[in-house]
Design an enzyme around this catalytic site. Structure first.
Site, PDB file in Angstrom:
ATOM      1  CG  LEU A   1      -0.007  -6.787   1.559  1.00  4.54           C
ATOM      2  CD1 LEU A   1      -1.241  -6.302   2.319  1.00  4.54           C
ATOM      3  CD2 LEU A   1       0.778  -7.789   2.389  1.00  4.54           C
ATOM      4  CG  HIS A   2      -0.236  -1.891  -2.450  1.00  3.72           C
ATOM      5  ND1 HIS A   2      -1.365  -2.568  -2.839  1.00  3.72           N
ATOM      6  CD2 HIS A   2      -0.638  -0.619  -2.188  1.00  3.72           C
ATOM      7  CE1 HIS A   2      -2.399  -1.754  -2.830  1.00  3.72           C
ATOM      8  NE2 HIS A   2      -1.988  -0.569  -2.431  1.00  3.72           N
TER       9      HIS A   2
END
Ligand code: AMP
Ligand code: ZN
Length: 185
Positions: A102-103
């Protein structure tokens, strides 16, 4: 000894996890997150905030992740605060990311970069394909999951006609758009 092809992890897929451990890429870090420079920045300033704990993507989020999501929002504000005040930043998650972990993107709104080459790149930051962090967190808070766009909706956004994100100019192609955005500098 040979490794079965389906066990090979392409470098690209693991790139963010590697960059999170690369001191040259790291901009800031605390107990929960690492902020890195995007290796192929799509604007003059482009960072990624990643949780230290492994969270594959938006689909893996549940209500236990609300504190980390809220923390990522705070860290984004901190990064913007220590940046050059003349810049405006956009924050968001790509509805359909290309890479694991996740970013959240922190990207300056000039969108002026040699790495921003395609209509898909442009539309991924300038349409509702770019999900607002507060909407993602609110969705987790109220429903416990993120309403993901369908594949079809993603494609519609990514293939939408090009339009300047700062005025109503409809460029005829990417080179035209890239020339045009310089007038907003
Ligand atoms: P997306 O998955 O579409 O949200 O975007 C992934 C982002 O990661 C892109 O902006 C890429 O330029 C960036 N990226 C890809 N590989 C790396 C890497 N090894 N280190 C840092 N950034 C990367
Ligand atoms: Zn314009």
């Amino acid at each position: 000894m040979t490794t079965p092809a389906n066990k090979l992890k392409p470098d690209w897929e693991l790139g963010l996890l590697k960059s999170m451990r690369n001191p040259k890429a790291i901009v800031a870090t605390d107990a929960w997150v690492t902020v890195i420079k995007d290796a192929y920045p799509k604007a003059e300033k482009h960072y990624l905030i990643l949780p230290k704990a492994y969270i594959r993507d938006l689909k893996a989020l549940n209500s236990t992740h609300l504190p980390i999501l809220r923390h990522m929002e705070k860290v984004a504000k901190y990064i913007i605060d220590i940046e050059d005040k003349s810049r405006t930043f956009m924050l968001g998650y790509h509805a359909e990311p290309s890479i694991k972990q996740l970013h959240m993107h922190i990207i300056s709104n000039d969108l002026n970069s040699e790495f921003l080459k395609t209509k898909r790149h442009w539309n991924s930051f300038t349409t509702d394909f770019f999900l607002k962090p507060e909407d993602v967190a609110y969705s987790i808070e109220t429903k416990g999951y993120v309403s993901i766009l369908t594949q079809e909706q993603c494609e519609q956004y990514l293939k939408a006609p090009l339009v300047c994100h700062k005025c109503t100019y409809y460029p005829k192609d990417m080179p035209d758009l890239k020339r045009h955005i310089l007038i907003h500098k």
